[in-house]
Enzyme design. Structure first.
Site, PDB file in Angstrom:
ATOM      1  N   SER A 143       0.876  -1.183   0.000  1.00 63.82           N
ATOM      2  CA  SER A 143       0.000   0.000   0.000  1.00 63.82           C
ATOM      3  C   SER A 143       0.906   1.224   0.000  1.00 63.82           C
ATOM      4  O   SER A 143       2.077   1.127   0.400  1.00 63.82           O
ATOM      5  CB  SER A 143      -0.846  -0.011   1.280  1.00 63.82           C
ATOM      6  OG  SER A 143      -1.420   1.256   1.532  1.00 63.82           O
ATOM      7  N   TYR A 156      -1.472  -1.413  10.259  1.00 61.31           N
ATOM      8  CA  TYR A 156      -1.660  -1.702   8.827  1.00 61.31           C
ATOM      9  C   TYR A 156      -0.442  -1.181   8.059  1.00 61.31           C
ATOM     10  O   TYR A 156       0.146  -1.896   7.244  1.00 61.31           O
ATOM     11  CB  TYR A 156      -2.946  -1.021   8.356  1.00 61.31           C
ATOM     12  CG  TYR A 156      -3.247  -1.149   6.870  1.00 61.31           C
ATOM     13  CD1 TYR A 156      -3.855  -2.287   6.357  1.00 61.31           C
ATOM     14  CD2 TYR A 156      -2.941  -0.113   5.985  1.00 61.31           C
ATOM     15  CE1 TYR A 156      -4.141  -2.395   4.988  1.00 61.31           C
ATOM     16  CE2 TYR A 156      -3.223  -0.211   4.630  1.00 61.31           C
ATOM     17  CZ  TYR A 156      -3.834  -1.359   4.135  1.00 61.31           C
ATOM     18  OH  TYR A 156      -4.115  -1.466   2.792  1.00 61.31           O
TER      19      TYR A 156
HETATM   20  N1  LIG Z   1      -8.664  -0.269  -1.489  1.00 63.11           N
HETATM   21  C1  LIG Z   1      -7.621   0.469  -1.152  1.00 63.11           C
HETATM   22  O1  LIG Z   1      -7.716   1.707  -1.034  1.00 63.11           O
HETATM   23  C2  LIG Z   1      -6.279  -0.181  -0.941  1.00 63.11           C
HETATM   24  C3  LIG Z   1      -5.129   0.635  -0.919  1.00 63.11           C
HETATM   25  C4  LIG Z   1      -3.886   0.049  -0.718  1.00 63.11           C
HETATM   26  C5  LIG Z   1      -3.778  -1.316  -0.553  1.00 63.11           C
HETATM   27  N2  LIG Z   1      -4.907  -2.090  -0.575  1.00 63.11           N
HETATM   28  C6  LIG Z   1      -4.730  -3.540  -0.390  1.00 63.11           C
HETATM   29  O2  LIG Z   1      -5.292  -4.216  -1.494  1.00 63.11           O
HETATM   30  C7  LIG Z   1      -5.624  -5.553  -1.091  1.00 63.11           C
HETATM   31  C8  LIG Z   1      -7.004  -5.893  -1.609  1.00 63.11           C
HETATM   32  O3  LIG Z   1      -7.939  -5.070  -0.938  1.00 63.11           O
HETATM   33  P1  LIG Z   1      -9.233  -4.459  -1.645  1.00 63.11           P
HETATM   34  O4  LIG Z   1      -9.115  -3.002  -1.568  1.00 63.11           O
HETATM   35  O5  LIG Z   1      -9.489  -5.101  -2.932  1.00 63.11           O
HETATM   36  O6  LIG Z   1     -10.331  -4.849  -0.529  1.00 63.11           O
HETATM   37  P2  LIG Z   1     -11.532  -5.895  -0.521  1.00 63.11           P
HETATM   38  O7  LIG Z   1     -12.054  -5.854   0.861  1.00 63.11           O
HETATM   39  O8  LIG Z   1     -12.454  -5.612  -1.650  1.00 63.11           O
HETATM   40  O9  LIG Z   1     -10.798  -7.293  -0.828  1.00 63.11           O
HETATM   41  C9  LIG Z   1     -10.044  -7.976   0.142  1.00 63.11           C
HETATM   42  C10 LIG Z   1     -10.428  -9.452   0.082  1.00 63.11           C
HETATM   43  O10 LIG Z   1      -9.598 -10.172   1.028  1.00 63.11           O
HETATM   44  C11 LIG Z   1     -10.399 -11.187   1.599  1.00 63.11           C
HETATM   45  N3  LIG Z   1      -9.863 -11.651   2.874  1.00 63.11           N
HETATM   46  C12 LIG Z   1      -9.829 -10.970   4.055  1.00 63.11           C
HETATM   47  N4  LIG Z   1      -9.329 -11.748   5.025  1.00 63.11           N
HETATM   48  C13 LIG Z   1      -9.028 -12.942   4.456  1.00 63.11           C
HETATM   49  C14 LIG Z   1      -8.480 -14.155   4.949  1.00 63.11           C
HETATM   50  N5  LIG Z   1      -8.152 -14.301   6.250  1.00 63.11           N
HETATM   51  N6  LIG Z   1      -8.298 -15.183   4.091  1.00 63.11           N
HETATM   52  C15 LIG Z   1      -8.652 -15.059   2.776  1.00 63.11           C
HETATM   53  N7  LIG Z   1      -9.175 -13.923   2.252  1.00 63.11           N
HETATM   54  C16 LIG Z   1      -9.368 -12.890   3.089  1.00 63.11           C
HETATM   55  C17 LIG Z   1     -11.773 -10.525   1.777  1.00 63.11           C
HETATM   56  O11 LIG Z   1     -12.794 -11.495   1.951  1.00 63.11           O
HETATM   57  C18 LIG Z   1     -11.897  -9.704   0.502  1.00 63.11           C
HETATM   58  O12 LIG Z   1     -12.575 -10.404  -0.518  1.00 63.11           O
HETATM   59  C19 LIG Z   1      -5.482  -5.585   0.425  1.00 63.11           C
HETATM   60  O13 LIG Z   1      -4.247  -6.207   0.755  1.00 63.11           O
HETATM   61  C20 LIG Z   1      -5.448  -4.118   0.808  1.00 63.11           C
HETATM   62  O14 LIG Z   1      -4.759  -3.888   2.004  1.00 63.11           O
HETATM   63  C21 LIG Z   1      -6.148  -1.555  -0.774  1.00 63.11           C
END
Ligand SMILES: NC(=O)c1ccc[n+]([C@@H]2O[C@H](COP(=O)([O-])OP(=O)(O)OC[C@H]3O[C@@H](n4cnc5c(N)ncnc54)[C@H](O)[C@@H]3O)[C@@H](O)[C@H]2O)c1
Length: 250
Positions: A143, A156
């Protein structure tokens, strides 16, 4: 790496960035996409989207914090497809309310377990498998919080900084084993995680940030992940996907 004919494992694939990347891999000609998550409904939707774009979708319900679940992903994928070429370790959570320093110890540990330890454990299984099977590509999701202070979710930010430096430390495996490990650092992206951050609604601290930036789409991050997979020169590197400033933002 040319994605056509390849088998890719994508965690966190039931939604958001993981789903967009699973679909992008199918569009790029992957033979199979292994859809990892704990959300069965979301995984079924991703499988449909993957198959509509020409790849076979294999759904495996796995909690990435459980070592047995992680090991099962690799044995089941190998026995189903006979190859594993690409792994995108992307499942993640944020801490939600109350903001740090009032997060519970339980929540702090869960964030570190999912966002850092599971990434290292899954990468370890992937590196060993790929080392023994002619190489491969691993991309881990960090991130922009890995690089900038995030006081309301310090655990985080710390986990994501760990993911980034883990990837940096794996650089030499490209030459030694033919395994390239790289990291994507998304800026704020339009996914459900933004709501989860605030326990069902966007948290107050995110408001002023969102007023000043253009939020990225999950497909923007998927494009960057695919570029990393394609670029055989990349190992131990990270790519930051910045939010552009909104016009007229202060
Ligand atoms: N959305 C943002 O602004 C953003 C920014 C930077 C980084 N990220 C990172 O991107 C990645 C994806 O996040 P996203 O934004 O698509 O969110 P999201 O919530 O849409 O997707 C995350 C997925 O991870 C799954 N998950 C959570 N815990 C789990 C576990 N124990 N085992 C298996 N699956 C699990 C959830 O069920 C969900 O489907 C994450 O690592 C997040 O930290 C997101």
């Amino acid at each position: 790496m040319d994605i056509s004919g390849k088998i890719a494992i994508v965690s966190g694939a039931a939604a958001g960035i993981g789903r967009a990347t699973a679909v992008a891999l199918a569009k790029a000609g992957a033979k199979g996409v292994v859809i990892i998550d704990i959300d069965d409904t979301g995984m079924a939707e991703t499988k449909k989207a993957v198959e509509a774009n020409g790849a076979e979708g294999l759904v495996i319900n796995a909690d990435v914090t459980k070592q047995a679940d992680l090991e099962n992903i690799y044995t089941e994928t190998d026995s189903w497809f006979g190859q594993i070429d690409i792994v995108f370790n992307n499942a993640g959570i944020v801490s939600g309310p109350p903001p740090y320093p009032d997060s519970s110890l339980e929540r702090i540990k869960l964030v570190i377990d999912i966002d850092l330890i599971a990434v290292i454990q899954s990468s370890t299984l992937a590196i060993r498998y790929m080392r023994d099977h002619g190489g491969g590509v691993i991309v881990n999701t960090a991130s922009t919080g890995a690089l900038n202070p995030l006081p309301s979710d310090a655990q985080y930010a710390a986990s994501k900084a760990g993911v980034l430096h883990f990837g940096t430390s794996c650089e030499s495996f490209a030459e030694e084993y033919g395994v390239r490990v790289n990291t994507v650092c998304p800026g704020v992206t339009e996914t459900a995680i933004l709501e989860k951050t605030g326990g069902g609604k966007r948290p107050d601290w995110l408001g002023p940030i969102l007023e000043n930036i253009k939020v990225l789409q999950p497909e923007d991050i998927a494009d960057v992940v695919l570029n990393i997979i394609h670029d055989d020169s990349m190992a131990g590197q990270h790519v930051v996907v910045e939010n552009e400033a909104r016009a007229g933002a202060s």
